[in-house]
Write an enzyme that holds these catalytic residues in place. Sequence first.
Site, mmCIF file in Angstrom:
data_model
loop_
_atom_site.group_PDB
_atom_site.id
_atom_site.type_symbol
_atom_site.label_atom_id
_atom_site.label_comp_id
_atom_site.label_asym_id
_atom_site.label_seq_id
_atom_site.Cartn_x
_atom_site.Cartn_y
_atom_site.Cartn_z
ATOM 1 N N GLY A 131 0.826 -1.217 0.000
ATOM 2 C CA GLY A 131 0.000 0.000 0.000
ATOM 3 C C GLY A 131 0.856 1.262 0.000
ATOM 4 C CG ASN A 154 -6.170 -8.181 1.108
ATOM 5 O OD1 ASN A 154 -5.765 -7.095 0.726
ATOM 6 N ND2 ASN A 154 -7.293 -8.318 1.805
ATOM 7 C CG LEU A 155 -1.927 -7.960 -3.957
ATOM 8 C CD1 LEU A 155 -1.587 -8.858 -5.153
ATOM 9 C CD2 LEU A 155 -0.962 -6.767 -3.936
ATOM 10 C CB SER A 156 -8.215 -5.565 -0.856
ATOM 11 O OG SER A 156 -7.609 -4.924 0.242
ATOM 12 C CB SER A 210 -5.932 7.706 12.002
ATOM 13 O OG SER A 210 -6.553 8.873 11.515
ATOM 14 C CE1 TYR A 227 -9.296 3.982 8.708
ATOM 15 C CE2 TYR A 227 -9.556 6.274 9.346
ATOM 16 C CZ TYR A 227 -8.743 5.228 8.974
ATOM 17 O OH TYR A 227 -7.387 5.412 8.888
ATOM 18 C CE LYS A 256 -6.685 3.025 11.088
ATOM 19 N NZ LYS A 256 -5.748 1.974 10.656
ATOM 20 C CE1 TYR A 275 1.483 6.096 10.770
ATOM 21 C CE2 TYR A 275 -0.066 5.546 9.036
ATOM 22 C CZ TYR A 275 0.988 5.192 9.850
ATOM 23 O OH TYR A 275 1.546 3.946 9.714
ATOM 24 C CG ASN A 323 -4.481 15.157 6.968
ATOM 25 O OD1 ASN A 323 -4.564 15.282 8.191
ATOM 26 N ND2 ASN A 323 -5.553 15.138 6.207
ATOM 27 C CG ASN A 337 -7.915 10.964 1.702
ATOM 28 O OD1 ASN A 337 -7.816 9.776 1.470
ATOM 29 N ND2 ASN A 337 -8.423 11.444 2.832
ATOM 30 C CG ASP A 357 -14.571 17.539 6.273
ATOM 31 O OD1 ASP A 357 -14.233 16.380 6.557
ATOM 32 O OD2 ASP A 357 -14.314 18.077 5.176
#
Length: 338
Positions: A10, A32-34, A124, A148, A152, A176, A178, A198, A294
């Site tokens: 990723g 898993n390459l999703s 995050s 989401y 976390k 993290y 941004n 994003n 937001d």
Amino acid sequence: MTILLTGGTGYIGSHTAAVLVEAGYEVVLLDNLSNSRPEVLERLRQVTGRTLPFVEADVRDRPKLAAVLREYGCTAVIHFAGLKAVGESVRQPLAYFDNNVGGTLALLQAMQEAGVATIVFSSSATVYGEPQYLPLDEAHPTSAANPYGRTKLHIEEMLSDLCRAEPAWRAACLRYFNPAGAHPSGLIGEDPNGVPNNLMPYITKVASGELPSLGIFGNDYPTPDGTGVRDYIHVMDVAAGHVAALSFLQREAGWHAINLGTGRGYSVLEMLRAFEQACDHAIAHEFKARRPGDIASCYANPAKAASVLGWRATRGIEEMCESAWRWCRASKGATRSP
Ligand code: NAD
Ligand code: UDP
């Protein structure tokens, strides 16, 4: 030391792989390459000069993970794998709990089975919810505004409980802000599927002509120019933060939450102008209504990372925009000029 990188192909995982190899670590990439492509491995070979071991697997496959940890003699895991689209998480909460929380649980059980007790986790700034004060330090109360963010928080709590129960465990939750930008080579970068959510990948696609115009979500926030303010941090700085976290965990056991941010916020318009400088043409944009959920401003107090990790962000928004543009042109062959 051999480090297992879940989500290793990723965006942040691939940059961290490059920086870890440069720092002398052995790495094993698992994905898993999703939400990434196998071509990243060839790009990483060009960047590092080495073919990095890759395992196509899902983090929810506990027996497979335990076998991989043993086979490669891994001593620590950096856990990037997860789903990350806020809007999608509102529509499909169970998919997010299954993949993110279920995946981390399976990973931790596999680590326990294989005798590996050191983990760096991709958390995050979203765990701070609506800021009660700025800049955000790690003592700021946590909360989640969407599934989401809740995954976390749950994962951070799971790691905290585990470290409290078993003193051998070492966990760094890197919060993290941004992440933006790309590797200086232009060979790896952010490549989201479909229309990006994003700001930075969206601006990049408008600059390259793939999308017609940037919608700026709100120009009536209580910020200097009315648009939202965020703490954009170069992905190479984020990657370096992981190298620092691994050395920190060699010295310190227990659970740690650490911000990875610059401490400086930039508005959407400031980012747009910086990107226009980098690509040397105007980028079409229009003001739109605020995006639901937001917040006006969000930026880090990065003091803890400086004191405990000895790490600081060193790259600015010019470098973020220039590298993102270089990556865009190299990967898509964009030739648009004003
Ligand atoms: P990304 O989607 O580019 O990378 C995540 C990788 O994990 C992808 O390659 C995907 O294929 C893989 N993956 C997902 N579910 C998996 C599973 N069950 N098993 C194996 N592989 C799986 O995202 P990224 O931007 O590199 O983010 C990495 C981590 O950092 C994520 O956990 C994300 O939530 C977190 N994070 C990202 C940001 C950001 O702005 N990019 C900000 C804060 C936190
Ligand atoms: N943003 C925007 N247009 C977009 C995407 C984002 O104006 O197409 C704004 C958004 O409202 C926020 C900032 O850019 O003020 C950063 O948004 P992003 O989704 O990148 O990060 P997050 O909001 O999760 O911090």
